[in-house]
Design a protein around this motif. Structure first.
Motif, PDB file in Angstrom:
ATOM      1  N   ALA A   1       0.856  -1.193   0.000  1.00 28.66           N
ATOM      2  CA  ALA A   1       0.000   0.000   0.000  1.00 28.66           C
ATOM      3  C   ALA A   1       0.890   1.241   0.000  1.00 28.66           C
ATOM      4  CB  ALA A   1      -0.911  -0.005   1.217  1.00 28.66           C
ATOM      5  N   THR A   2       0.807   2.034  -1.056  1.00 31.25           N
ATOM      6  CA  THR A   2       1.676   3.206  -1.192  1.00 31.25           C
ATOM      7  C   THR A   2       0.867   4.487  -1.183  1.00 31.25           C
ATOM      8  OG1 THR A   2       1.608   3.151  -3.617  1.00 31.25           O
ATOM      9  CG2 THR A   2       3.332   1.869  -2.529  1.00 31.25           C
ATOM     10  N   LEU A   3       1.556   5.568  -0.951  1.00 29.53           N
ATOM     11  CA  LEU A   3       0.931   6.880  -0.901  1.00 29.53           C
ATOM     12  C   LEU A   3       0.802   7.441  -2.311  1.00 29.53           C
ATOM     13  CD1 LEU A   3       0.103   8.995   1.339  1.00 29.53           C
ATOM     14  CD2 LEU A   3       2.343  10.032   0.939  1.00 29.53           C
ATOM     15  N   PRO A   4      -0.413   7.752  -2.762  1.00 27.63           N
ATOM     16  CA  PRO A   4      -0.552   8.342  -4.107  1.00 27.63           C
ATOM     17  C   PRO A   4       0.151   9.696  -4.170  1.00 27.63           C
ATOM     18  CG  PRO A   4      -2.676   7.624  -3.229  1.00 27.63           C
ATOM     19  CD  PRO A   4      -1.709   7.569  -2.103  1.00 27.63           C
ATOM     20  N   TYR A   5       0.783   9.963  -5.275  1.00 31.91           N
ATOM     21  CA  TYR A   5       1.416  11.274  -5.449  1.00 31.91           C
ATOM     22  C   TYR A   5       1.357  11.678  -6.914  1.00 31.91           C
ATOM     23  CZ  TYR A   5       5.605   8.983  -7.367  1.00 31.91           C
ATOM     24  OH  TYR A   5       6.473   8.256  -8.139  1.00 31.91           O
ATOM     25  N   LYS A   6       1.466  12.966  -7.161  1.00 32.40           N
ATOM     26  CA  LYS A   6       1.413  13.491  -8.521  1.00 32.40           C
ATOM     27  C   LYS A   6       2.788  13.367  -9.160  1.00 32.40           C
ATOM     28  CE  LYS A   6       0.198  17.634 -11.192  1.00 32.40           C
ATOM     29  NZ  LYS A   6      -0.249  19.043 -11.120  1.00 32.40           N
ATOM     30  N   LYS A   7       2.901  12.553 -10.172  1.00 38.37           N
ATOM     31  CA  LYS A   7       4.182  12.335 -10.817  1.00 38.37           C
ATOM     32  C   LYS A   7       4.501  13.501 -11.746  1.00 38.37           C
ATOM     33  CE  LYS A   7       3.765   7.351 -10.468  1.00 38.37           C
ATOM     34  NZ  LYS A   7       3.825   6.036 -11.132  1.00 38.37           N
ATOM     35  N   GLY A   8       5.763  13.834 -11.812  1.00 34.19           N
ATOM     36  CA  GLY A   8       6.185  14.933 -12.689  1.00 34.19           C
ATOM     37  C   GLY A   8       7.418  15.618 -12.151  1.00 34.19           C
TER      38      GLY A   8
ATOM     39  N   LEU B   1      -4.130   4.526   4.232  1.00 36.39           N
ATOM     40  CA  LEU B   1      -3.339   4.139   3.056  1.00 36.39           C
ATOM     41  C   LEU B   1      -4.050   3.037   2.276  1.00 36.39           C
ATOM     42  CD1 LEU B   1       0.465   4.038   3.993  1.00 36.39           C
ATOM     43  CD2 LEU B   1      -0.660   5.444   2.277  1.00 36.39           C
ATOM     44  N   ARG B   2      -4.591   2.056   2.995  1.00 35.21           N
ATOM     45  CA  ARG B   2      -5.335   0.975   2.313  1.00 35.21           C
ATOM     46  C   ARG B   2      -6.490   1.550   1.507  1.00 35.21           C
ATOM     47  NH1 ARG B   2      -9.004  -2.862   4.382  1.00 35.21           N
ATOM     48  NH2 ARG B   2     -10.167  -1.044   5.149  1.00 35.21           N
ATOM     49  N   ASN B   3      -7.207   2.498   2.117  1.00 32.65           N
ATOM     50  CA  ASN B   3      -8.382   3.055   1.447  1.00 32.65           C
ATOM     51  C   ASN B   3      -8.034   3.984   0.283  1.00 32.65           C
ATOM     52  OD1 ASN B   3      -9.951   1.660   3.263  1.00 32.65           O
ATOM     53  ND2 ASN B   3     -10.289   3.411   4.619  1.00 32.65           N
ATOM     54  N   LEU B   4      -6.770   4.372   0.178  1.00 28.49           N
ATOM     55  CA  LEU B   4      -6.336   5.216  -0.932  1.00 28.49           C
ATOM     56  C   LEU B   4      -5.874   4.409  -2.144  1.00 28.49           C
ATOM     57  CD1 LEU B   4      -4.317   7.983   0.975  1.00 28.49           C
ATOM     58  CD2 LEU B   4      -6.501   8.266  -0.212  1.00 28.49           C
ATOM     59  N   GLN B   5      -5.844   3.085  -2.012  1.00 28.14           N
ATOM     60  CA  GLN B   5      -5.389   2.256  -3.136  1.00 28.14           C
ATOM     61  C   GLN B   5      -6.460   2.184  -4.218  1.00 28.14           C
ATOM     62  OE1 GLN B   5      -2.064   1.443  -2.840  1.00 28.14           O
ATOM     63  NE2 GLN B   5      -2.556   2.713  -1.041  1.00 28.14           N
TER      64      GLN B   5
ATOM     65  N   MET C   1      -3.705  -6.546   4.729  1.00 27.68           N
ATOM     66  CA  MET C   1      -5.074  -6.036   4.600  1.00 27.68           C
ATOM     67  C   MET C   1      -5.654  -6.456   3.251  1.00 27.68           C
ATOM     68  SD  MET C   1      -4.346  -2.157   5.947  1.00 27.68           S
ATOM     69  CE  MET C   1      -2.894  -2.052   4.892  1.00 27.68           C
ATOM     70  N   THR C   2      -6.907  -6.135   3.063  1.00 26.62           N
ATOM     71  CA  THR C   2      -7.566  -6.420   1.788  1.00 26.62           C
ATOM     72  C   THR C   2      -8.195  -5.148   1.244  1.00 26.62           C
ATOM     73  OG1 THR C   2      -8.063  -8.704   2.449  1.00 26.62           O
ATOM     74  CG2 THR C   2      -9.365  -7.778   0.636  1.00 26.62           C
ATOM     75  N   VAL C   3      -7.891  -4.846  -0.017  1.00 28.60           N
ATOM     76  CA  VAL C   3      -8.563  -3.735  -0.695  1.00 28.60           C
ATOM     77  C   VAL C   3      -9.877  -4.278  -1.253  1.00 28.60           C
ATOM     78  CG1 VAL C   3      -8.450  -2.049  -2.566  1.00 28.60           C
ATOM     79  CG2 VAL C   3      -6.373  -2.652  -1.308  1.00 28.60           C
ATOM     80  N   PRO C   4     -11.022  -3.743  -0.823  1.00 34.00           N
ATOM     81  CA  PRO C   4     -12.302  -4.281  -1.303  1.00 34.00           C
ATOM     82  C   PRO C   4     -12.488  -4.025  -2.797  1.00 34.00           C
ATOM     83  CG  PRO C   4     -12.643  -2.258  -0.059  1.00 34.00           C
ATOM     84  CD  PRO C   4     -11.196  -2.613   0.097  1.00 34.00           C
ATOM     85  N   GLY C   5     -13.248  -4.906  -3.456  1.00 31.75           N
ATOM     86  CA  GLY C   5     -13.522  -4.741  -4.874  1.00 31.75           C
ATOM     87  C   GLY C   5     -14.780  -3.941  -5.125  1.00 31.75           C
TER      88      GLY C   5
END
Length: 484
Positions: free
Chosen positions: A248-255, A300-304, A353-357
């Motif tokens: 589970a990683t932190l979303p970030y704006k690439k650039g 973090l899980r919920n941001l995936q 953890m589990t990311v729900p579908g």
């Protein structure tokens, strides 16, 4: 590895300088700084903050008290160098040995003018610290002149301390602040009669701080037990890689490639809110730190990204451990604040953890109850892991070897400017808890009232560093991040 610690003992070079080698803990922060020089910034450069207020009687002249306060601050900074001379040292590459060393100059002329500043910028200390303050090579103190609020007749100064991380760590910065306030209170009370100790006194060199290896009396050669634990960690790391689990990683704006300004944001809870939260944590047998860390994991899980079907993910992190309790007297407290005496946990903190579908058609109430149960399970896992790290009696002997294994070697060219490393593909969020800062910094010394203590390290990557600290009954969750 050398079988003695001669290289770690401060010695006089005969050229107006005392030097010693760095141990692995210090070298890891030197490595970060040197390997990121291409960014034009100093990785994990320390920022410490503290607000001082001196009450002013109604019949007293405000400007006179202000001058007394600023004079006391300057004299106290000189006293601090005597008792903690390591704050006047800096790390550099020894051209003769090709090794990084700490160097303390005998000559103190001009040091005060280079490292102590009273500033009137119109900002509070926290605002100024968020506007790209200097990252000086020498530990430096800035005293921000801040007008008091309308209902207070006080002289207020916001202190912002800036230092390379290989000179001092977070807990050390707080300890240093407490010592500094004590010297300031003495200087303010005594006025013109107060004179700081002479920096030409030959006993000043006895106060230079050793590296962690010496302070904790760690044997030069690792024991058989330490080597077995390293081998076990290697096996665990190999097993982790073989699983090839999604993290589970932190979303970030690439650039953006080059780091921007380090920022800090804070949420301060009232004493009443803090008491309610602390009580709720006790009800489930946990601390506030356990609960916040568990919350980080779930967020973090919920941001995936959500896909059609549920899938497993892992949170992976380490804990920081203050090692002053592992040090022998007098290296275990305020006397050697200007030092790097901490470690990272030997084992990884892994939470499955589990990311729900998308196809999850469970009722909303059921999903909420499941998440509540999951949260409490993670809180319990946090509690167990934190206690395991805290209560590990042999970890401190392992710590220097872990620092060495987890560090990128620094360049062996004093003038080398390595290319900026790319942002991480899997940034995460970590947390560092200072606990009750009242146990480190006194709320009042002499005439001086103390508020708003915090500390952070300059973040140049795309991760998120979270901090917790409680002072005067108020909990302050904060976050440090890079503006890029």
């Amino acid at each position: 590895m050398a079988t003695d610690y001669t290289r770690f003992k401060w010695h006089d070079t005969g050229y107006e300088e005392w030097i010693r080698e760095l141990d692995e803990t210090e070298l890891s922060y030197t490595s970060l700084h040197r390997n990121w020089r291409g960014s034009g910034r100093s990785f994990f450069h320390m920022t410490g903050h503290l607000t001082l207020e001196v009450p002013v009687e109604n019949d007293a002249d405000l400007s006179t008290i202000e001058k007394r306060v600023d004079s006391a601050l300057a004299k106290a900074w000189l006293a601090l160098r005597y008792y903690h001379p390591t704050i006047a040292s800096q790390t550099k590459l020894d051209p003769l040995t090709g090794k990084y060393i700490k160097a303390y100059p005998r000559n103190s002329i001009g040091w005060l003018e280079k490292t102590f500043f009273v500033l009137s910028t119109g900002h509070t200390g926290a605002e100024w610290a968020n506007h790209d303050p200097p990252a000086p090579a020498l530990p430096t103190l800035y005293a921000l002149v801040v007008p008091p609020s309308e209902h207070k007749r006080v002289v207020r100064r916001d202190l912002v301390f800036r230092s390379p991380h290989d000179i001092i760590d977070g807990i050390g910065t707080l300890l240093l602040f407490d010592n500094y306030v004590r010297h300031t209170a003495e200087a303010f009370a005594q006025g013109d009669t107060y004179q700081p100790p002479s920096l030409d006194d030959p006993t000043v060199f006895q106060n230079l701080s050793p590296p962690f290896r010496v302070a904790a009396a760690i044997p030069p050669e690792p024991s058989e037990e330490v080597m077995h634990r390293l081998a076990d960690l290697d096996l665990a790391d190999a097993a982790d890689k073989a699983r090839n689990a999604e993290v589970a990683t932190l979303p970030y704006k690439k650039g953006a490639f080059t780091p921007g300004i380090h920022r800090r944001v804070e949420l301060k809870l009232s004493p009443e809110e803090t008491a309610r939260l602390t009580g709720a944590c006790k009800d489930v047998g946990a601390t506030v730190t356990h609960v916040f860390h568990a919350a980080i994991v779930l967020v973090l899980r919920n941001l995936q990204p959500i896909r059609d079907d549920p899938r497993p993910v892992e949170y992976v992190g380490y804990l920081l451990r203050n090692e002053r309790g592992s040090c022998v007297p007098a290296f275990n407290g305020h006397e050697h604040a200007a030092a790097v005496y901490h470690s990272t946990s030997s084992e990884k903190l892994i939470v499955n953890m589990t990311v729900p579908g998308r196809n999850n058609d469970s009722p909303k109430e059921t999903r909420q109850q499941e998440e509540k149960n999951e949260f409490l399970q993670i809180v319990q896992k946090m509690r167990e892991f934190y206690l395991k790290v805290r209560d590990d009696p042999e970890h401190y002997r392992l710590a220097p070897l872990l620092w060495a294994r987890r560090s990128i070697p620094p360049p062996l060219d004093e003038h080398a400017i390595p290319s900026v490393l790319a942002p991480s593909d899997s940034p995460s969020a970590s947390i560092s808890s200072m606990g009750r800062i009242d146990n480190i910094i006194r709320q009042k010394q002499g005439e001086i009232e103390v508020y708003n203590p915090w500390v952070t390290g300059e973040e140049l990557r795309n991760g998120l560093g979270l901090f917790l600290g409680t002072f005067r009954g108020s909990l302050s969750p904060s976050a440090a991040y890079n503006d890029a």
